[in-house]
Each structure stands twice: as structure tokens, then as C-alpha cells.
Design an enzyme around this catalytic site. Sequence first.
Site, PDB file in Angstrom:
ATOM      1  N   ASP A  62       0.865  -1.186   0.000  1.00 51.59           N
ATOM      2  CA  ASP A  62       0.000   0.000   0.000  1.00 51.59           C
ATOM      3  C   ASP A  62       0.901   1.236   0.000  1.00 51.59           C
ATOM      4  OD1 ASP A  62      -3.274   0.274   1.028  1.00 51.59           O
ATOM      5  OD2 ASP A  62      -2.048   2.039   0.636  1.00 51.59           O
ATOM      6  N   TYR A 104     -16.999   0.731 -12.665  1.00 51.29           N
ATOM      7  CA  TYR A 104     -16.440  -0.001 -11.521  1.00 51.29           C
ATOM      8  C   TYR A 104     -17.059  -1.393 -11.414  1.00 51.29           C
ATOM      9  CZ  TYR A 104     -15.901  -1.052  -6.498  1.00 51.29           C
ATOM     10  OH  TYR A 104     -15.662  -1.646  -5.291  1.00 51.29           O
ATOM     11  N   VAL A 113     -28.846  12.916  -2.110  1.00 50.45           N
ATOM     12  CA  VAL A 113     -28.848  12.764  -3.565  1.00 50.45           C
ATOM     13  C   VAL A 113     -30.199  12.193  -4.022  1.00 50.45           C
ATOM     14  CG1 VAL A 113     -27.766  11.573  -5.508  1.00 50.45           C
ATOM     15  CG2 VAL A 113     -26.352  12.481  -3.650  1.00 50.45           C
ATOM     16  N   TYR A 140     -22.754  14.447  -8.513  1.00 48.68           N
ATOM     17  CA  TYR A 140     -21.717  13.547  -9.050  1.00 48.68           C
ATOM     18  C   TYR A 140     -21.317  13.870 -10.483  1.00 48.68           C
ATOM     19  CZ  TYR A 140     -22.540  10.211  -5.181  1.00 48.68           C
ATOM     20  OH  TYR A 140     -22.632   9.594  -3.954  1.00 48.68           O
ATOM     21  N   ASP A 188     -27.742   5.323  -9.811  1.00 50.41           N
ATOM     22  CA  ASP A 188     -27.610   4.720  -8.482  1.00 50.41           C
ATOM     23  C   ASP A 188     -28.046   3.259  -8.467  1.00 50.41           C
ATOM     24  OD1 ASP A 188     -26.975   4.627  -5.837  1.00 50.41           O
ATOM     25  OD2 ASP A 188     -28.381   6.171  -5.204  1.00 50.41           O
ATOM     26  N   ARG A 224     -29.902  -2.845  -1.964  1.00 47.10           N
ATOM     27  CA  ARG A 224     -28.960  -3.968  -1.837  1.00 47.10           C
ATOM     28  C   ARG A 224     -29.335  -4.800  -0.617  1.00 47.10           C
ATOM     29  NH1 ARG A 224     -23.620  -0.379  -2.139  1.00 47.10           N
ATOM     30  NH2 ARG A 224     -23.626   0.152  -4.347  1.00 47.10           N
TER      31      ARG A 224
HETATM   32  C1  UGA Z   1     -19.985   2.156  -2.706  1.00 47.36           C
HETATM   33  C2  UGA Z   1     -19.111   1.335  -3.642  1.00 47.36           C
HETATM   34  O1  UGA Z   1     -19.346   1.635  -4.978  1.00 47.36           O
HETATM   35  C3  UGA Z   1     -19.292  -0.142  -3.455  1.00 47.36           C
HETATM   36  O2  UGA Z   1     -18.330  -0.856  -4.188  1.00 47.36           O
HETATM   37  C4  UGA Z   1     -19.081  -0.524  -2.067  1.00 47.36           C
HETATM   38  O3  UGA Z   1     -19.339  -1.901  -1.910  1.00 47.36           O
HETATM   39  C5  UGA Z   1     -20.019   0.286  -1.213  1.00 47.36           C
HETATM   40  O4  UGA Z   1     -19.817   1.695  -1.410  1.00 47.36           O
HETATM   41  C6  UGA Z   1     -19.725  -0.064   0.187  1.00 47.36           C
HETATM   42  O5  UGA Z   1     -19.331   0.780   0.976  1.00 47.36           O
HETATM   43  O6  UGA Z   1     -19.859  -1.252   0.482  1.00 47.36           O
HETATM   44  P1  UGA Z   1     -22.463   3.110  -2.573  1.00 47.36           P
HETATM   45  O7  UGA Z   1     -23.183   2.440  -1.446  1.00 47.36           O
HETATM   46  O8  UGA Z   1     -23.331   3.568  -3.703  1.00 47.36           O
HETATM   47  O9  UGA Z   1     -21.348   2.123  -3.137  1.00 47.36           O
HETATM   48  O10 UGA Z   1     -21.650   4.358  -2.042  1.00 47.36           O
HETATM   49  P2  UGA Z   1     -21.965   5.701  -1.261  1.00 47.36           P
HETATM   50  O11 UGA Z   1     -21.116   6.747  -1.884  1.00 47.36           O
HETATM   51  O12 UGA Z   1     -21.756   5.472   0.185  1.00 47.36           O
HETATM   52  O13 UGA Z   1     -23.487   6.075  -1.598  1.00 47.36           O
HETATM   53  C7  UGA Z   1     -24.581   5.519  -0.954  1.00 47.36           C
HETATM   54  C8  UGA Z   1     -25.806   6.350  -1.263  1.00 47.36           C
HETATM   55  O14 UGA Z   1     -25.727   7.614  -0.608  1.00 47.36           O
HETATM   56  C9  UGA Z   1     -26.050   6.665  -2.736  1.00 47.36           C
HETATM   57  O15 UGA Z   1     -27.431   6.618  -2.989  1.00 47.36           O
HETATM   58  C10 UGA Z   1     -25.579   8.105  -2.868  1.00 47.36           C
HETATM   59  O16 UGA Z   1     -26.197   8.790  -3.936  1.00 47.36           O
HETATM   60  C11 UGA Z   1     -26.004   8.674  -1.520  1.00 47.36           C
HETATM   61  N1  UGA Z   1     -25.258   9.866  -1.048  1.00 47.36           N
HETATM   62  C12 UGA Z   1     -23.912   9.886  -1.024  1.00 47.36           C
HETATM   63  C13 UGA Z   1     -25.987  10.962  -0.557  1.00 47.36           C
HETATM   64  O17 UGA Z   1     -27.237  10.973  -0.566  1.00 47.36           O
HETATM   65  N2  UGA Z   1     -25.315  12.036  -0.083  1.00 47.36           N
HETATM   66  C14 UGA Z   1     -23.956  12.088  -0.027  1.00 47.36           C
HETATM   67  O18 UGA Z   1     -23.412  13.109   0.459  1.00 47.36           O
HETATM   68  C15 UGA Z   1     -23.236  10.985  -0.513  1.00 47.36           C
END
Ligand code: UGA
Length: 365
Positions: free
Chosen positions: A32, A163, A229, A308, A314, A318
Site C-alpha cells: 500500500d 467499476y 442525492v 456527481y 444509483d 442492496r
Molecule cells: C460504494 C461502492 O461503490 C461499493 O463498491 C461498495 O461496496 C459500497 O460503497 C460499500 O461501501 O460497500 P455506494 O453504497 O453507492 O457504493 O456508495 P456511497 O457513496 O456510500 O453512496 C450511498 C448512497 O448515498 C447513494 O445513494 C448516494 O447517492 C447517496 N449519497 C452519497 C448521498 O445521498 N449524499 C452524499 O453526500 C453521498
Amino acid sequence: MKIVILGCGGFVGSHLLDKLLANDQNEIIGWDPDRRKIEKHLLNKRLTLHERYVDDPETQDDLRQAVANSDVVINLAAICNPAEYNTNPVSVIRSNLFDVYPVVQLCVEYKRWLISFSTSEVYGRTLASYVTDETYDDPALYELNEDSTPLVMGPISNQRWTYACAKQMVERLVYAHHKEDGLPFTIVRPLNFFGPRMDYIAHRPSDGIPRVLACFMGALLHRQPMQLVDGGTALRTVVSIYEAVDAVCRMLERPEQCNGQIFNIGNRANEVSMATLADKMRKTYARITSDPSYLTHPIVDVTARNFYGAGYEDCDRRMPNTDKARDILGWQPKIALDDILYDTMLSFHEEFGVKRQQPVTLAGE
Ligand code: UGA
């Protein structure tokens, strides 16, 4: 065990080191370029750290030797931040697919067990979101099963899926080598691991956008609005990093049973919409700081496009089936979302809360 860990300095890697180095039978060779999250282990003689990227030409001989002498190789190295999937897509594909390919080849050559960290994003969106307008009446249309759920992604122009596609390709590559060459493998599909040291707190726009926990935490620390979002309707299940790392340790104890298996690692009981998560986090922070003003901390709506950029789409929901992890690993996560949030937010508060920054302009504003 002799364990090679690629990406050992990240969020998951740092917690894995805490657990694995506590067992004096384990020796770890890690890669790392960033040591900040694992400083406390650097004097441990059972850890050898190469402060380089996995694809660094200078390190290829060391990597070959380490794989050849190992019992298991764990690959955690990845760009796994959604804000980059549509804004930095070539690097996302390169780091998550092409940089991993030589590592897979080495494991094939030396027949070494590869534990490959993938992602729940390989599932893409749920079938329900396409056929029933997200009503989720039928678990067959939304529950994620490792070995039977179809993997459904949006069009190429929605670069969010760079990704997921790269990770899916690695899964298919690993599986193909398992079938053709007998590569021993286990694939882990993480579902939103939360805990201390996750991502980073952004202090200025140039720091980029971390995942949602760090975004909301940063907003609280900076007394900026939390940004939802597209209305915050997306659903995630949250699992404690401590329980997630325990699942990996249980895999290490069961090499034969885990060979050829894909595991969802998530907690079905901790499903939450992003809108509810924001509300829970502001209430939790009011408790941590004893400051009631956080109870009404502002939460604002922002479009995915503004937050974004173009090409973000989105994952709607899950909900993992985790029967396999229960049956093979004896693993059943128990830590409740509220406890995970308190522990995680307290650690961020202790690190950053005392020295609050000036208000900043956040992404999407
Ligand atoms: C991410 C990665 O892409 C996955 O590979 C990973 O497995 C996952 O995180 C994880 O932590 O396990 P995601 O859950 O979409 O996926 O990532 P986030 O950026 O944490 O977003 C989660 C949700 O929150 C999304 O709907 C996003 O639009 C929303 N969000 C994010 C907000 O509403 N406000 C924010 O300030 C940031």
C-alpha cells in the site's frame, strides 16, 4: 499463516491487520502506498510493508516471491469511491481490472488461494427497479443471491457502471481460471461496511467526494448541510467493519470449504434509506456532542447530476441473502446500525471534531 494483502493500508485492510496481527501465528506481507491508517503496526516484525502500488514495476520481483511463499493472497486494492466511477472512468477500469490481472496470473502460476474483494455493485440495479417501478413486492426481484441473481447494469453512457463492470470481469476471470487451471479462490462481495477510518473527511472541494458516511460526517463537522442525492430514497444495508473482518478471518480458517465460493458480506437487519441515515446521523451527533442544535441540522436535496456529474446512476437497493456465510462460516452479524453509527461517528469526532474547519463550499452547491 503467511498472508499477502494488497491494499493493506485502506479502511478494510487496516482493520484486517488489527485482527490478523493479534494472532502471532500470522505473518503478513502487504502492499500500500499509504501508511497513515496502519502506523501502529509498522514496528511489528510480522508485518512487511511495501509502500508501493501493486503495479509498480519496481515491486514485481517482491510480489512474485511473496505470492510464491504465501498461503493466501487477499486483494483489497481498488478505487471504490462512486464519485470517481463517472468522472475518472479510465483509471477506475485500469486499477480495478488491469492492475489486478498480473496478481491473478501469479496466483494461477503458483496455485495460491486468492481471496478477491469484489463488490455488491456487480449486482447492479435490482430487477424490481426495472419491472415493477421499485415496489419490491417480490423478494425474487430484489434479494441478492451470490450464485443465482442476474447482474443488471445500465447503458455504457452511464459511467457509474465502470467499476461494477471491472469488478465483474475480475470475478469472471478468477472463476474461469478456477475452472480451467484449478485456481483456488474465494470472492467477497461487501455490502456497505461502516466503521472508524472509513474513507476520509473532505475539508475543501478539491478533496473530492468520499462515500456517504464520510460525506454526512464531514457536513456535520463543518456545519454544512447534509446533501441527499435524488431525495435519499436509495437503500443500503450497513454492516460493522468488525463483523465484516471477522467473516474474512472465518474464511481463512476454512480454506477447503471456501474454495470456489462467493460470499455476500452484509447485514440484512440494518437496511436504511439515505434520508433516514442522514437523520440518524444528526441525532447521533447531537448525542456525541451534547449539542441539541444538531437534532435539526439542515438536510438539503441535490440532484445526482449536480452532485456527481453526468453519468451517475444509483444502485436502488442492496438486500443480501447471507445464508451461505451463515452455513459455511457460521457467521451472523448482530451489531445494530445505531451502535455502528455511534462508534464510527465518535471516532471521527475524536479525530476532527475538536478542531472544526471554517465553512467550505461542498460539491453540488
Ligand atoms: C460504494 C461502492 O461503490 C461499493 O463498491 C461498495 O461496496 C459500497 O460503497 C460499500 O461501501 O460497500 P455506494 O453504497 O453507492 O457504493 O456508495 P456511497 O457513496 O456510500 O453512496 C450511498 C448512497 O448515498 C447513494 O445513494 C448516494 O447517492 C447517496 N449519497 C452519497 C448521498 O445521498 N449524499 C452524499 O453526500 C453521498
